[in-house]
Design an enzyme around this catalytic site. Sequence first.
Site, PDB file in Angstrom:
ATOM      1  N   HIS A 472       0.835  -1.204   0.000  1.00 28.31           N
ATOM      2  CA  HIS A 472       0.000   0.000   0.000  1.00 28.31           C
ATOM      3  C   HIS A 472       0.877   1.264   0.000  1.00 28.31           C
ATOM      4  O   HIS A 472       0.744   2.128  -0.869  1.00 28.31           O
ATOM      5  CB  HIS A 472      -0.910  -0.032   1.232  1.00 28.31           C
ATOM      6  CG  HIS A 472      -1.844   1.131   1.338  1.00 28.31           C
ATOM      7  ND1 HIS A 472      -3.175   1.037   1.023  1.00 28.31           N
ATOM      8  CD2 HIS A 472      -1.649   2.423   1.706  1.00 28.31           C
ATOM      9  CE1 HIS A 472      -3.760   2.216   1.201  1.00 28.31           C
ATOM     10  NE2 HIS A 472      -2.854   3.077   1.624  1.00 28.31           N
ATOM     11  N   GLU A 473       1.784   1.339   0.957  1.00 23.63           N
ATOM     12  CA  GLU A 473       2.633   2.537   1.049  1.00 23.63           C
ATOM     13  C   GLU A 473       3.558   2.641  -0.159  1.00 23.63           C
ATOM     14  O   GLU A 473       3.844   3.731  -0.651  1.00 23.63           O
ATOM     15  CB  GLU A 473       3.444   2.531   2.350  1.00 23.63           C
ATOM     16  CG  GLU A 473       2.603   2.507   3.626  1.00 23.63           C
ATOM     17  CD  GLU A 473       1.471   3.520   3.638  1.00 23.63           C
ATOM     18  OE1 GLU A 473       1.603   4.582   3.015  1.00 23.63           O
ATOM     19  OE2 GLU A 473       0.430   3.225   4.261  1.00 23.63           O
ATOM     20  N   HIS A 476       1.686   4.314  -2.937  1.00 24.66           N
ATOM     21  CA  HIS A 476       1.716   5.778  -2.782  1.00 24.66           C
ATOM     22  C   HIS A 476       3.083   6.307  -3.228  1.00 24.66           C
ATOM     23  O   HIS A 476       3.186   7.340  -3.882  1.00 24.66           O
ATOM     24  CB  HIS A 476       1.518   6.170  -1.322  1.00 24.66           C
ATOM     25  CG  HIS A 476       0.096   6.111  -0.840  1.00 24.66           C
ATOM     26  ND1 HIS A 476      -0.942   6.696  -1.517  1.00 24.66           N
ATOM     27  CD2 HIS A 476      -0.447   5.559   0.273  1.00 24.66           C
ATOM     28  CE1 HIS A 476      -2.071   6.504  -0.841  1.00 24.66           C
ATOM     29  NE2 HIS A 476      -1.797   5.810   0.244  1.00 24.66           N
ATOM     30  N   HIS A 479       3.505   6.771  -6.857  1.00 23.81           N
ATOM     31  CA  HIS A 479       2.781   7.972  -7.294  1.00 23.81           C
ATOM     32  C   HIS A 479       3.698   9.196  -7.177  1.00 23.81           C
ATOM     33  O   HIS A 479       3.682  10.087  -8.019  1.00 23.81           O
ATOM     34  CB  HIS A 479       1.541   8.139  -6.408  1.00 23.81           C
ATOM     35  CG  HIS A 479       0.415   8.893  -7.038  1.00 23.81           C
ATOM     36  ND1 HIS A 479      -0.775   9.094  -6.390  1.00 23.81           N
ATOM     37  CD2 HIS A 479       0.279   9.508  -8.235  1.00 23.81           C
ATOM     38  CE1 HIS A 479      -1.589   9.795  -7.169  1.00 23.81           C
ATOM     39  NE2 HIS A 479      -0.973  10.058  -8.292  1.00 23.81           N
TER      40      HIS A 479
HETATM   41 ZN   LIG Z   1      -3.148   5.153   1.795  1.00 24.41          ZN
END
Ligand SMILES: [Zn+2]
Length: 709
Positions: A472-473, A476, A479
């Site tokens: 998940h991290e 990010h 991105h």
């Molecule tokens: Zn998040």
Amino acid sequence: MTDATRKNPLLEGEYGTPHNTAPFDRLTLSDYEEAIMEGMRQEEAAIREITDNPEEPTFENTILPPTDELLNRATTIFFNLLSCCTSDEADKLAEKLSPLLTEHSNKILLNQKLFERIKFVKEHATGLTLEEQKVLDNAFDSFQRGGACLSEEDKKRLSQLRVELSGLTLQFSQNCLKETNAYSMHIRDRAQLAGLPDTALEAAALAAKQKGVEGWLFTLHQPSYGPFITYADNRELRRELYTAKNTICCKGGEHDNRRIVTRIVNLRREIAQLLGEDTYACHVLKRRMAETPSNVYAFIRQLEKAYMPKAKEDVTDVEALAKRLEGKDFVLEPWDYSYYGQKLKKERFSLDSEMLRPYFRLEKVKEGIFGLATRLYGITFHRRKDIPVYHPDVEAYEVHDEDGSYLAILYADFYPRGNKQSGAWMTSYAEQYVDHEGKDHRPHVSITMNLTKPTEDKPSLLTLGEVETFLHEFGHALHGIFSRVRFMSLSGTNVYWDFVELPSQFMENYATQEQFLNTFAHHYQTDAPMPSELLQRVKDSTNFQCGYQCIRQLNFCQLDMAYYDRHEVFSEDVPAFEKKVWARTRLLPQLPETCMSVQFGHIMSGGYAAGYYSYKWAEVLDADAFSLFLQNGIFDHRTAARFRHEILERGGTEPPMRLYERFRGQKPTIDALLTRNGVKASATGASKEEGKGAPHTATTGQDEKSHNI
Ligand SMILES: [Zn+2]
């Protein structure tokens, strides 16, 4: 001895480190303080220069943001460290600086001369690029939301409403906390605690000891309440704890939140209407991917229709097990649901989160996840020990693009520490932007987690949940890493709030993909791959009770919209209103004296007012995006390139739906989530059994049953 020749590195701006990474090893607290104070002065002077300019306002002389300002540089590093490597002195400095910084930004937003110039540019500028237009719109928008377009009288009213709102939201959460803390259940007889896991018993014994009493203490805080309501065999005690939890802040007395809820709802409506919107939801959703309340309603209705049959089945399953165990006359009550639900889950899957740990050694997981990015995008990660870090546990990597060129810095901070906040998050020490000379400044991104630490005889072994957190991290982080825009305020994760979780949740999909797990998830002692049978059970268990869970979430969305999408004054009785909203879709009986709204912090005191839908929204998006990979191959380079170029590189430069459609070739639909949850068979008709061990095929959403969101 003080060194008179020593210069503050932050003021210098050139750190002499690789890629000008933050010189953590050389910065002192007084450096931050000096740089932040000086940064505010510099920004004020820059704004004065803009407002004193006798020339006609243009994008260049009014909007064009200065690059790499001192204030941004200093606050970014300082406040990041406050979350992951703080000290009492740093906390104290933050307390001193925070009000000054708030005052500083308020002063800018209330600068009427500056606003007049921005307004002039907004009305007259022509030939702006897409990005320039977006930066201009954002600047105008923040002034407009601050009330810059209002009459003096309305400005005063707006500020009164906001002050009252911030006072009441604080009071709301304090009341919740006080009533939660005021209750505890004291048990002296061990026999009453049958069924509870050892960890819950140990925590309750410790809580009792800290209060100086014998036995065990249980509270309404989730780490204590959750295990009790799920595992305790004693039904009467479950009922007692459940009732205590669900009746806080609505029994009269000084901590009652019913009137506060009414006032908060009306204050937000009034603020929105002062700013020219019909309802508070309209005001919020204008800056969201969902755009309008009617889109949110349509979204909720689609999901409700799809999940309701499964939800009813889920409840029947739990009820049937309870009757089988307790007799056919047993009536399932709300305090029984988690308890029998857990028993059913155990019976069906016999899983324990500890079972996967041996396959998830952190070093291997890291190789697997970095390797995934290499496979998808061709990027590579190179550890650099000469880059300064803020703690010896932190690792710094130089990220290279497919052609070998430098792309970004990635810091990874894996383990818990006393001076670090709990949870996991991604942040940037420097965001990507292109300066006035056209030089692309690549970002310095960081992922911070609190994963299981190695012990003396065991390496760090993660649970599946921790692997998902890492993915998940890392999503990010990509991105941020791939960002390729001109303005810092639009780069990386600076996107609409209901879009920001797409890149992160998208990556979580890989956690249960066998093809991906085979690349690294080998037993840390025997090197054996994870057994397919175990993985299949894990996958099946993730959909357990997904119908019930979904409808429960949708009920919260519904309640949120019912409060905030109102044009008229709200004056109904709060508990009765809530029951009315849920009458149609409630799955379990509700006691007359319970009330959720008075403790629904997310939408009352947190940031989720008219935004609770975004949890489900992000889930629908990530499933829809991943379904294209399932279709083309989960490592497909071309699909990944499109995801990178159309979404990950573009930041907040364009409306998210436009970016998404360009990547996906169509609007997102809820179909992929239904398929993932096993709620609807996929278009190819492949059942779960047929798909076993092989990549799933997913509907493209182009059949007539597809649902655009
Ligand atoms: Zn998040």
